[in-house]
Scaffold this motif. Structure first.
Motif, short mmCIF file in Angstrom:
data_model
loop_
_atom_site.label_atom_id
_atom_site.label_comp_id
_atom_site.label_asym_id
_atom_site.label_seq_id
_atom_site.Cartn_x
_atom_site.Cartn_y
_atom_site.Cartn_z
N MET A 1 0.80 -1.39 -0.05
CA MET A 1 0.00 0.05 -0.10
C MET A 1 1.02 0.87 -0.02
SD MET A 1 -3.32 1.17 3.05
CE MET A 1 -2.43 2.71 3.82
N LYS A 2 0.79 2.53 -0.65
CA LYS A 2 1.36 3.66 -0.64
C LYS A 2 1.44 3.69 0.84
CE LYS A 2 1.12 7.70 -3.62
NZ LYS A 2 0.58 8.74 -2.41
N LEU A 3 2.10 4.84 1.20
CA LEU A 3 2.12 5.61 2.05
C LEU A 3 1.18 7.25 1.25
CD1 LEU A 3 5.41 5.22 3.88
CD2 LEU A 3 3.19 3.51 4.37
N LYS A 45 -5.15 -7.90 5.90
CA LYS A 45 -4.68 -9.69 6.07
C LYS A 45 -3.54 -9.55 6.60
CE LYS A 45 -8.30 -11.03 3.08
NZ LYS A 45 -8.80 -11.77 1.17
N ASN A 46 -2.91 -8.02 6.22
CA ASN A 46 -1.35 -8.40 6.53
C ASN A 46 -1.20 -8.02 8.79
OD1 ASN A 46 -2.02 -5.56 7.13
ND2 ASN A 46 -0.90 -4.81 6.03
N GLY A 47 -2.43 -7.93 9.36
CA GLY A 47 -2.04 -7.24 10.23
C GLY A 47 -1.35 -6.43 10.84
N TYR A 48 -2.16 -4.98 10.11
CA TYR A 48 -2.05 -4.02 10.57
C TYR A 48 -3.22 -3.92 10.46
CZ TYR A 48 3.06 -4.75 10.26
OH TYR A 48 4.46 -4.85 9.99
N TYR A 58 -4.71 5.19 6.31
CA TYR A 58 -3.26 5.61 7.24
C TYR A 58 -3.17 4.40 8.29
CZ TYR A 58 -4.63 10.43 5.83
OH TYR A 58 -4.45 11.44 5.05
N PHE A 59 -2.17 3.61 7.96
CA PHE A 59 -1.94 2.85 8.65
C PHE A 59 -1.88 3.34 10.05
CE2 PHE A 59 0.58 0.69 5.49
CZ PHE A 59 0.18 -0.21 5.21
N ALA A 60 -2.54 3.70 11.16
CA ALA A 60 -2.40 3.66 12.15
C ALA A 60 -1.53 3.77 13.21
CB ALA A 60 -3.68 2.03 13.67
N HIS A 61 -0.10 2.92 12.77
CA HIS A 61 0.89 2.69 13.66
C HIS A 61 1.23 4.63 13.40
CE1 HIS A 61 2.09 0.02 9.99
NE2 HIS A 61 3.12 0.98 10.37
N ARG A 62 1.62 4.76 12.10
CA ARG A 62 2.13 5.94 11.56
C ARG A 62 1.23 7.30 12.13
NH1 ARG A 62 1.99 7.34 6.37
NH2 ARG A 62 4.49 8.20 6.59
N GLY A 82 6.89 -6.37 17.47
CA GLY A 82 7.07 -6.84 16.16
C GLY A 82 5.34 -7.74 15.78
N VAL A 83 4.45 -6.44 16.80
CA VAL A 83 3.02 -7.14 16.93
C VAL A 83 1.90 -5.87 16.03
CG1 VAL A 83 1.02 -7.18 17.84
CG2 VAL A 83 2.77 -8.83 18.13
N GLY A 84 1.88 -5.96 14.48
CA GLY A 84 1.26 -4.89 14.12
C GLY A 84 -0.40 -4.69 14.17
N THR A 85 -0.73 -5.32 15.82
CA THR A 85 -1.76 -4.39 15.91
C THR A 85 -1.26 -3.70 17.44
OG1 THR A 85 -2.64 -5.94 17.08
CG2 THR A 85 -3.27 -5.69 15.34
#
Length: 164
Positions: A1-3, A45-48, A58-62, A82-85
Motif C-alpha cells: 500500500m502506498k503511504l 490481512k497483513n496484521g496492521y 492510513y496505517f494506525a501506527h503511522r 513485532g505485533v502490528g496491532t
C-alpha cells in the motif's frame, strides 16, 4: 500500500482521539457510518490496522506517531514487539524498511521449517542470515530448534533493529 501523506495535525486531533497507553483510536466526531467514541480502524490481512479519514487510508501506527509527535513518519514506523496491532506509543519507533526487516520475528509463510532463519537440508537443518546484502551460513544442525537458536544469537549481534 502506498503511504499517504499525513492530514493536517490539528484536523487529525479534532477528528480522532488516540490513547498512548492502549494504542486505540476512537472517533471524536460522528459521521455517516461511524459513531462518536467508537474504536477507529479495521484489521487488514497483513496484521496492521487501517484508519480511513475523509476517504484516505492510513496505517494506525503511522497516525499514532504523528498524533503524538506532530512529525510525519515518512521513513516508517516499526513495532518493537513485532505485533502490528499493538499501537501503544511505547511500542513504536521510527525506522526504515531495513529496521523492520531486522525486527522480523516470524518466518515467512513459504518457510518449510517453521523457524525464522532455518531451512531443511536432508534430515538436518541449515541456519543462515542476511546482512548488508550478503547471506551468511551459520551451520548445519541436527534439529530445527538448534539451527534457530544459532540464527537468533547471530541476529542479536548483527541486526541493530532486532528486539528478540
Amino acid at each position: 500500500m502506498k503511504l499517504n501523506s499525513m492530514p493536517d495535525h490539528s484536523y487529525l486531533v479534532d477528528q480522532i482521539h488516540y490513547s498512548q497507553e492502549t494504542g486505540v483510536f476512537t472517533w471524536k466526531v460522528r459521521r455517516k457510518g461511524r459513531y462518536q467514541d467508537e474504536p477507529a480502524g479495521s484489521l487488514q490481512k497483513n496484521g496492521y490496522l487501517l484508519i480511513t479519514i475523509d476517504g484516505v487510508r492510513y496505517f494506525a501506527h503511522r497516525l499514532a506517531w504523528y498524533w503524538v509527535t506532530g512529525e510525519d513518519p515518512a521513513t516508517g514506523i516499526d513495532h518493537r514487539d513485532g505485533v502490528g496491532t499493538n499501537n501503544r506509543f511505547i511500542n513504536l519507533r521510527p525506522g526504515d524498511q531495513l529496521l523492520n526487516v531486522q525486527n522480523q520475528r516470524r518466518p515467512r509463510s513459504d518457510n518449510s521449517s517453521g523457524y525464522l532463519g532455518v531451512s531443511p537440508l536432508g534430515k538436518r537443518f541449515c541456519a543462515q542470515i542476511h546482512h548488508l546484502g550478503k547471506k551468511h551460513h551459520l551451520g548445519v544442525f541436527d534439529t530445527a530448534i538448534a539451527a534457530h537458536d544459532a540464527y537468533v544469537a547471530e541476529k542479536r549481534k548483527i541486526h541493530a533493529g532486532c528486539t528478540l
